[in-house]
Motif scaffolding. Structure first.
Motif, PDB file in Angstrom:
ATOM      1  N   THR A   1       5.412   1.809  -0.760  1.00 48.69           N
ATOM      2  CA  THR A   1       4.547   0.791  -0.156  1.00 48.69           C
ATOM      3  C   THR A   1       4.340  -0.377  -1.106  1.00 48.69           C
ATOM      4  O   THR A   1       4.385  -1.541  -0.700  1.00 48.69           O
ATOM      5  CB  THR A   1       3.189   1.402   0.227  1.00 48.69           C
ATOM      6  N   ARG A   2       4.130  -0.082  -2.369  1.00 51.77           N
ATOM      7  CA  ARG A   2       3.907  -1.155  -3.350  1.00 51.77           C
ATOM      8  C   ARG A   2       5.166  -1.995  -3.564  1.00 51.77           C
ATOM      9  O   ARG A   2       5.083  -3.208  -3.755  1.00 51.77           O
ATOM     10  CB  ARG A   2       3.432  -0.558  -4.680  1.00 51.77           C
ATOM     11  N   ILE A   3       6.321  -1.361  -3.516  1.00 50.26           N
ATOM     12  CA  ILE A   3       7.565  -2.125  -3.687  1.00 50.26           C
ATOM     13  C   ILE A   3       7.786  -3.062  -2.500  1.00 50.26           C
ATOM     14  O   ILE A   3       8.159  -4.234  -2.674  1.00 50.26           O
ATOM     15  CB  ILE A   3       8.756  -1.167  -3.864  1.00 50.26           C
ATOM     16  N   LEU A   4       7.543  -2.573  -1.294  1.00 48.97           N
ATOM     17  CA  LEU A   4       7.741  -3.413  -0.115  1.00 48.97           C
ATOM     18  C   LEU A   4       6.705  -4.538  -0.053  1.00 48.97           C
ATOM     19  O   LEU A   4       7.031  -5.673   0.319  1.00 48.97           O
ATOM     20  CB  LEU A   4       7.677  -2.563   1.154  1.00 48.97           C
ATOM     21  N   LEU A   5       5.460  -4.224  -0.419  1.00 52.15           N
ATOM     22  CA  LEU A   5       4.464  -5.297  -0.488  1.00 52.15           C
ATOM     23  C   LEU A   5       4.757  -6.242  -1.652  1.00 52.15           C
ATOM     24  O   LEU A   5       4.478  -7.441  -1.564  1.00 52.15           O
ATOM     25  CB  LEU A   5       3.060  -4.695  -0.647  1.00 52.15           C
ATOM     26  N   GLY A   6       5.356  -5.688  -2.702  1.00 50.89           N
ATOM     27  CA  GLY A   6       5.750  -6.535  -3.817  1.00 50.89           C
ATOM     28  C   GLY A   6       6.805  -7.546  -3.444  1.00 50.89           C
ATOM     29  O   GLY A   6       6.896  -8.615  -4.062  1.00 50.89           O
ATOM     30  N   ALA A   7       7.609  -7.227  -2.434  1.00 50.36           N
ATOM     31  CA  ALA A   7       8.604  -8.203  -1.958  1.00 50.36           C
ATOM     32  C   ALA A   7       7.920  -9.453  -1.426  1.00 50.36           C
ATOM     33  O   ALA A   7       8.411 -10.571  -1.605  1.00 50.36           O
ATOM     34  CB  ALA A   7       9.477  -7.564  -0.878  1.00 50.36           C
ATOM     35  N   GLN A   8       6.770  -9.260  -0.755  1.00 49.39           N
ATOM     36  CA  GLN A   8       6.031 -10.414  -0.260  1.00 49.39           C
ATOM     37  C   GLN A   8       5.567 -11.297  -1.415  1.00 49.39           C
ATOM     38  O   GLN A   8       5.576 -12.526  -1.305  1.00 49.39           O
ATOM     39  CB  GLN A   8       4.828  -9.960   0.563  1.00 49.39           C
TER      40      GLN A   8
END
Length: 279
Positions: free
Chosen positions: A69-76
């Motif tokens: 979840t943090r990696i995908l939100l980190g993409a933002q």
């Protein structure tokens, strides 16, 4: 079989690779946010450093937060910040290059000497120095990146305009009574946009690397923001016990930079832009 038919039937591996990577990322994001629904900032000390599982496909970090979840939100954050810096650099460099290339004379010499001053030092060194002087924080980092990146677009646009303004169709446009704004919009801008898009797509990967590397050393995004460089820094003490905490953000950075470079190559071929754009 004609040459046109061969060109149409010839598979474009760059476009296919882009589509495949984007589809995989979309499926991964859909699975995470539709089915897992973890809070990226929720601390659960009872779930520290958990291995891969169905509920946590990439495991959890030292505070029990879901890594995927943090990696995908980190993409933002990482990619979003890179886009912001890129658009700001283009918004500054493009009009300066247009004015310098179209007007020429003393104004061109002054603007290009200013640009040459910025080019006298490596982008990374200048960004690090400015970030250190302005203080840690993503806003200061973005300001430093824009400060060093606008020069590339100003010089690229200026060289394109200087090359085109000497051609006969520009002289004919002036004879026919077209104003400077109409000439730039109708005749020069179509030549500029392809070069700018290619350079921007290649620059996107460089800016992402710059944001991640400076966040890793503490000059960019600050914890608990799920920025990839900051996540690498958070996972550093646990590299020997759980190396995946550093591997996943690193792979995310590599994947996005790869997409950026493949997109740049694809656009360069599509717009038939000279390879000097990469420099």
């Amino acid at each position: 079989m004609t040459a046109l038919t061969k060109k149409i039937r010839k598979p474009n591996w760059k476009a296919s690779m882009l589509i495949l990577l984007l589809c995989l990322l979309a499926l991964l994001a859909a699975y995470t946010f539709l089915f897992l629904k973890h809070d990226a900032d929720a601390v659960d000390l009872n779930s520290q450093l958990m291995p891969m599982s169905f509920d946590h496909p990439f495991g959890t970090d030292h505070l029990g937060r879901d890594v995927l979840t943090r990696i995908l939100l980190g993409a933002q954050l990482t990619v979003g910040y890179a886009f912001m810096a890129l658009l700001a650099a283009i918004a500054i460099g493009l009009p300066i290059g247009l004015i310098a290339g179209y007007k020429g004379g003393r104004l061109e010499r002054i603007l290009m000497r200013i640009a040459d001053t910025f080019l006298a030092f490596p982008d990374t060194i200048v960004a690090i120095v400015l970030s250190g002087l302005l203080g840690p924080g993503i806003e200061n980092l973005l300001l430093a990146i824009v400060f060093v990146k606008w020069v590339n677009y100003a010089r690229l646009v200026r060289s394109t305009v200087v090359s085109e303004r000497q051609k006969e169709y520009i002289s004919m446009a002036k004879i026919n009574g077209l104003g400077d704004g109409q000439i730039i919009r109708k005749h020069l801008f179509p030549h500029i946009i392809g070069n700018v898009l290619v350079l921007a797509s290649l620059d996107l990967g460089k800016i992402i690397l710059l944001i991640s590397s400076l966040s890793y050393i503490g000059l960019g995004a600050q914890p608990p923001a799920p920025e990839w460089g900051a996540m690498l820094n958070d996972a550093r003490p646990y590299f020997q016990s759980m190396p995946a905490l550093m591997i996943y953000p690193g792979l995310a950075i590599v994947t996005v930079v790869l997409i950026s470079n493949v997109l740049g190559d694809y656009l360069r071929d599509k717009f038939d832009v000279k390879k000097e754009v990469q420099s």
